[in-house]
Enzyme design. Structure first.
Site, PDB file in Angstrom:
ATOM      1  N   VAL A   1       5.181   4.096   5.417  1.00 17.83           N
ATOM      2  CA  VAL A   1       5.461   4.278   3.993  1.00 17.83           C
ATOM      3  C   VAL A   1       4.218   4.840   3.296  1.00 17.83           C
ATOM      4  O   VAL A   1       4.303   5.790   2.516  1.00 17.83           O
ATOM      5  CB  VAL A   1       5.899   2.961   3.339  1.00 17.83           C
ATOM      6  CG1 VAL A   1       6.110   3.159   1.840  1.00 17.83           C
ATOM      7  CG2 VAL A   1       7.189   2.441   3.973  1.00 17.83           C
ATOM      8  N   ASP A   2       3.052   4.260   3.590  1.00 11.98           N
ATOM      9  CA  ASP A   2       1.806   4.768   3.017  1.00 11.98           C
ATOM     10  C   ASP A   2       1.584   6.231   3.361  1.00 11.98           C
ATOM     11  O   ASP A   2       1.275   7.061   2.493  1.00 11.98           O
ATOM     12  CB  ASP A   2       0.620   3.958   3.540  1.00 11.98           C
ATOM     13  CG  ASP A   2       0.379   2.686   2.751  1.00 11.98           C
ATOM     14  OD1 ASP A   2       1.068   2.469   1.742  1.00 11.98           O
ATOM     15  OD2 ASP A   2      -0.489   1.903   3.152  1.00 11.98           O
ATOM     16  N   TYR A   3       1.732   6.557   4.634  1.00  8.33           N
ATOM     17  CA  TYR A   3       1.426   7.916   5.075  1.00  8.33           C
ATOM     18  C   TYR A   3       2.448   8.911   4.521  1.00  8.33           C
ATOM     19  O   TYR A   3       2.091  10.013   4.079  1.00  8.33           O
ATOM     20  CB  TYR A   3       1.388   7.999   6.600  1.00  8.33           C
ATOM     21  CG  TYR A   3       0.399   7.034   7.225  1.00  8.33           C
ATOM     22  CD1 TYR A   3      -0.701   6.554   6.512  1.00  8.33           C
ATOM     23  CD2 TYR A   3       0.566   6.576   8.530  1.00  8.33           C
ATOM     24  CE1 TYR A   3      -1.589   5.672   7.076  1.00  8.33           C
ATOM     25  CE2 TYR A   3      -0.327   5.695   9.109  1.00  8.33           C
ATOM     26  CZ  TYR A   3      -1.404   5.235   8.377  1.00  8.33           C
ATOM     27  OH  TYR A   3      -2.287   4.359   8.930  1.00  8.33           O
TER      28      TYR A   3
END
Length: 399
Positions: free
Chosen positions: A172-174
């Protein structure tokens, strides 16, 4: 000249998602001026263990190196009047202000387009937050792990009889970083065309939901209920999953009828009307998978790949990280790059997968904290020594 050499971004970023997005812009030539809060000793990513210790100043973790290659660093206290003055001068010389903070923070810190357009009408204010700057969760902190659960990902990951599971990476972050980088570039393009900047209100929550893709469409349109599948099987294509071999695991996928025919040929399976079509194989998946699982157990992974790859069956080994990084294709694609660091010597890491024209021949390491003070204050902003001293005395750059 690199593709983004004419773009300057002021990045009020920290940790993973935001720095990951601007990393790819930096590799493409954008100048990323990273603002680090001196009161908190800069980006918390500098101190992430295990590869960070107190041998010297303890501020150069390999985690930080991974997400900040090619950027510049300036220690600047935005809570002070003097620090805000420097920031606003930077905005006048920039194309974008990029941040990853809690959703209610950009307006409080005056990082939005209405706050900055009087300084630079073309400025693009790109805010990547956990939940966005609107909605009931806007003031909540958003972390990858929490969002994988909230957005339904963990309900789809893992074995059916096991607990919900997160992805092994912070996807999700990436993905949010990629979304933010794409939005920033679109915003800068539009601002240069139209002469007017804008806000880009991006969130990890929206990113995670957007990546639900076709299972979401199936559910919203036809009432489909996604579930975890045994051995990471595709929800509708059979066979498309991991299979255990004599010495490990491999992935085999038949996304087209021709691939199934090729697989059946390699395995020596007779024609069977139960498995003739996609629908037939899904309807009789229990019988088919029992046959395939027994067959794959009889040989090593390498032996299977030696037969399946030449036959044109989509397949691959389930590598560990070491094997993935050492794969000949990894090296042939230039996906391992190096930088030179005063503490670590040669730092070896993965390259950006974003390719525009020739790949960079060299890469610059991540900056030490406040390493680019002279460049930003003297060369870029043209401050005199007297003015720098006045700003320093007023707390612009920290105590």
């Amino acid at each position: 000249m690199k593709p983004l050499a004419d773009i300057r971004v002021i990045a009020v970023e920290q940790y993973g998602a935001g720095p990951f997005g601007s990393l790819h812009l930096a590799d493409l030539g954008a100048e990323i001026i990273k603002i680090e809060d001196p009161s908190s000793c800069g980006d918390v990513g500098r101190y992430v263990p295990p590869y960070a210790d107190a041998d010297d100043d303890g501020e150069d973790s390999l985690f930080f190196e991974t997400f900040n290659r090619g950027k510049r660093s300036l220690s600047l206290d935005l809570s002070t009047t003097a620090g805000r003055e420097v920031f606003e001068d930077l905005v006048e010389h920039a194309d974008a202000v990029y941040s990853n903070l809690r959703g209610d923070v950009p307006p409080k810190m005056r990082l939005t387009y209405p706050d900055l357009r009087h300084l630079n009408p073309r400025i693009v204010c790109c805010s990547l937050t956990g939940f966005g700057m609107t909605g009931p969760r806007a003031a909540q902190p958003g972390y990858d792990y929490i969002l994988q659960g909230l957005a339904g990902w963990m309900a789809l990951t893992g074995e059916p009889d096991g607990p919900p599971a997160k992805s092994g990476l912070s996807m999700v972050d990436y993905s949010g970083g990629f979304v933010a980088a794409m939005s920033l570039l679109a915003g800068v393009h539009a601002a240069r065309r139209d002469g007017q900047g804008m806000d880009c209100d991006l969130s990890l929550f929206d990113t995670a939901l957007g990546l639900l893709t076709y299972p979401a469409t199936w559910h919203l349109t036809a009432g489909f209920t996604p579930v975890r599948t045994r051995h990471s099987a595709h929800p509708s294509l059979v066979p498309f999953q991991v299979f255990q071999a004599a010495d490990g695991w491999l992935v085999v996928g038949c996304a087209k009828e021709k691939f199934w025919r090729r697989l059946a040929g390699v395995l020596g399976l007779p024609d069977d009307p139960r498995f003739a079509t996609f629908a037939d194989r899904q309807r009789h998946s229990a019988e088919l998978l029992a046959i395939l699982e027994q067959a794959f157990l009889t040989r090593d992974v390498a032996a299977w790949l030696a037969d399946l790859e030449p036959a044109g069956v989509p397949c691959g080994p389930v590598n560990d990280v070491a094997a993935a990084l050492a794969d000949p294709h990894t090296l042939a694609r230039g996906m391992v790059v190096t930088t030179e660091h005063p503490r670590y010597g040669t730092v070896t890491q993965v390259a950006s997968p974003v390719r525009v024209g020739p790949a960079p021949e060299t890469y610059r390491r991540a900056p030490r904290r406040n390493e680019d003070f002279d460049y930003v204050t003297r060369d870029l902003l043209g401050y005199s020594p007297v003015h720098i001293a006045e700003l320093r005395g007023a707390g612009a750059f920290g105590a």
